[in-house]
Write an enzyme that holds these catalytic residues in place. Sequence first.
Site, short mmCIF file in Angstrom:
data_model
loop_
_atom_site.label_atom_id
_atom_site.label_comp_id
_atom_site.label_asym_id
_atom_site.label_seq_id
_atom_site.Cartn_x
_atom_site.Cartn_y
_atom_site.Cartn_z
N GLU A 4 0.81 -1.22 0.00
CA GLU A 4 0.00 0.00 0.00
C GLU A 4 0.85 1.27 0.00
OE1 GLU A 4 -2.82 -0.45 3.25
OE2 GLU A 4 -4.17 -1.46 1.90
N GLU B 263 -6.71 -7.75 -0.80
CA GLU B 263 -7.29 -7.88 0.55
C GLU B 263 -8.78 -7.59 0.44
OE1 GLU B 263 -5.23 -5.34 3.32
OE2 GLU B 263 -3.26 -5.90 2.54
C1 GLA Z 1 -4.45 -2.66 4.92
C2 GLA Z 1 -3.14 -3.38 4.95
C3 GLA Z 1 -3.10 -4.59 5.80
C4 GLA Z 1 -3.92 -4.42 7.03
C5 GLA Z 1 -5.32 -4.02 6.68
C6 GLA Z 1 -6.16 -3.77 7.91
O1 GLA Z 1 -5.18 -2.67 3.81
O2 GLA Z 1 -2.58 -3.65 3.71
O3 GLA Z 1 -1.77 -4.83 6.15
O4 GLA Z 1 -3.31 -3.46 7.83
O5 GLA Z 1 -5.30 -2.83 5.97
O6 GLA Z 1 -5.77 -2.57 8.56
#
Ligand code: GLA
Length: 697
Positions: free
Chosen positions: A153, A317
């Site tokens: 991210e 995710e």
């Molecule tokens: C993000 C991150 C994960 C985790 C989730 C939940 O999208 O990429 O590592 O931290 O959020 O917070």
Amino acid sequence: MEGKKLINGKSIDLGVCYYPEHWDKSLWPEDLDRMLEAGLKTVRIAEFAWNLVEPREGEYTYAFFDDFLNLAREKGMHVIFCTPTATPPAWLTEKYPEALNADLEGNLICHGSRRHYNYNSPVYRRFSRNITEKIASHYGPHPAVIGWQLDNEFNCENDLFYSESDTVAFRDFLKKRYKTLEALNRAWGTVFWNQTYTDWQEIHVPRKTNTNSVNPHLELDYYRFVSDSVCSFAGEQAEIIRKYCKEGDFITTNGVFGNLDYQRLRRESLDVLMYDSYPNFAYCLDDYQKEDSMKDRKWSRNLAEVRAVSPNFGIMEQQSGANGWNTRMEAPSPRPGQLTLWTMQSIAHGADYVSYFRWRTCTFGTEIYWHGILDYSGRENRRLQEVRQVSGKLEKLQEIAGAKYLAKVGILRDYDNIFDCRVDRWHDRVERVSRESLFTALQQAHVPFDYVYLESHETAESLKQYEVLFYPHGSILTKERMEILEAYVSAGGKLVMGCRTGYKDMNGKCVMDCLPGLAASVTGTDIPEYSFVAPDEGKIMADWDGALMEAAVFNDILAPVGETSKVLAVYTSGPYAGSPALIRNRFGRGEAYYFGGAFALDTAAVFLEKLGVAEPWKDVMELPAGCELAVREKSGKCYLFVLNYLSEPASIFLRKELRDLLEGCAISGTVRLQPYGVKVLECPVQQGCAADFEKCF
Ligand code: GLA
């Protein structure tokens, strides 16, 4: 993408995020068996696990992930491996604090959370290249590995960088852009408030100032610079991975965040973009808004953003449990059916891979409330059962793999204007209103739409597929972009522009042309006067053949220019009552519309209706407002996803007999959807498109 091992047009797959380092090794075999049994065939690992490969500077140990990869291979599990650069180790930041990001006042951010580094520290660049080289060369050849995630991210948590290294790199970025200080001084209008630079050393990234504002033209370049920094950081990693990865392994990254040109990032470094989809943010206690009717459906807008980068994308995710850090983001567990709904929402918008976050909920750290499929104990539960059902459903949807999202309406975007909205509140205020309400109106009228980035010659070619294009507030216009748009309109397209179009140049400086500047010719419009809507004026309305529309936030007072230009609506209230509020100009075979306000919800709905693009599938089905319609197309077939976001059942009416892919039978007439229910219906491709384009692109 042909030949890639996921998102290759051949299958739609499920996976899950797994953290081998969070669990005793003895749990791995059973975890992998249970994932595979539930249809999760790929895991993403290692994005925060630097210390497990380089526990101390220059000391490398590969055994931990060797063991995991060997087990994965034995079990038949595929792995997406990550570069761990989102969390530089404590040994690194302690010894080399210049790797850390700094705040606006130049104070270094401390170690202890994540994404605490800056992209430009030469020391951190060296460590980032080195760990990427070590990991890619060692794990790249492993047969279990099928793809790579860069970092985690980019620009999440923080998309502003103020370290000393950033200032040094900013100067280099500017030297390349402007060559001379004279050119830079001109571009930034530094004569204003005596900001003229006489030496490159005098230039800094934004700092705390007396009025909390910095030169806006500097700030615009600063956002471009942040984006450039990410692209170059990511590019170094991608180049290294490409040396070692096996034929067909892919490179991706996850999420969509601020100050980053994803079109460039994808072009230079990625095979495909993946998104992290958490629709449950819509139910967070701290920003749950009752008046917002879209709630989790708004994630469809985010998915449209991802699709603009990668037409077929992945979800790295996908929400599978309650949200929550110990400090923020408290939201409930997905209700029965929502996990399926959100997975299908992603697939409906073009995802051919969906990976859940995460397998088992972590028992320690900041994310103890960020639930995965399983709770802390790992016991069998409702959410795992639902994942199993989703995999069963996906078996029946495999023919959709690689299908293209079908939209006849596009909303144009470009990073110059996106970044300018960060700098300029006047610009942001109109953009924000139009962005929200266009999306809501399109949803309510069941109009599938795309975001389209106006950035290259390919754009001109691909614009032909849209009957209507909205470019709501392109304040910064360029000749190149206007040429593309003029070609689109003259070939038969319909272009809609809103207030504040064309008043800035690429530096964010206001042009001295009569407004709307470069858009004057295509819109046949002149703007003799303009104003913000004053707070005491209430709603300013305009009348388009009896349809009343709000001209929100800002009013351009218009005048038609030339014989092809016609006033379609006038202001009916406020100080400009009686003056033109909407002009249509026939240009070549098409039409350009200039509207004097921001597009409020009712206004956006009127435009969709009048331009003939509302309810494009009405001959096939009738839908209630609570359901979304998303359409994917492949080999002469359309796949209509109907998504019910409500906690109550919904009814749709099918005017034609369609194949229900999930039920495996033909259906017609009144069809009931369960609360949070989804239907996937097959239909032959709709013939004909209202726009009649010449072959002139
Ligand atoms: C993000 C991150 C994960 C985790 C989730 C939940 O999208 O990429 O590592 O931290 O959020 O917070």
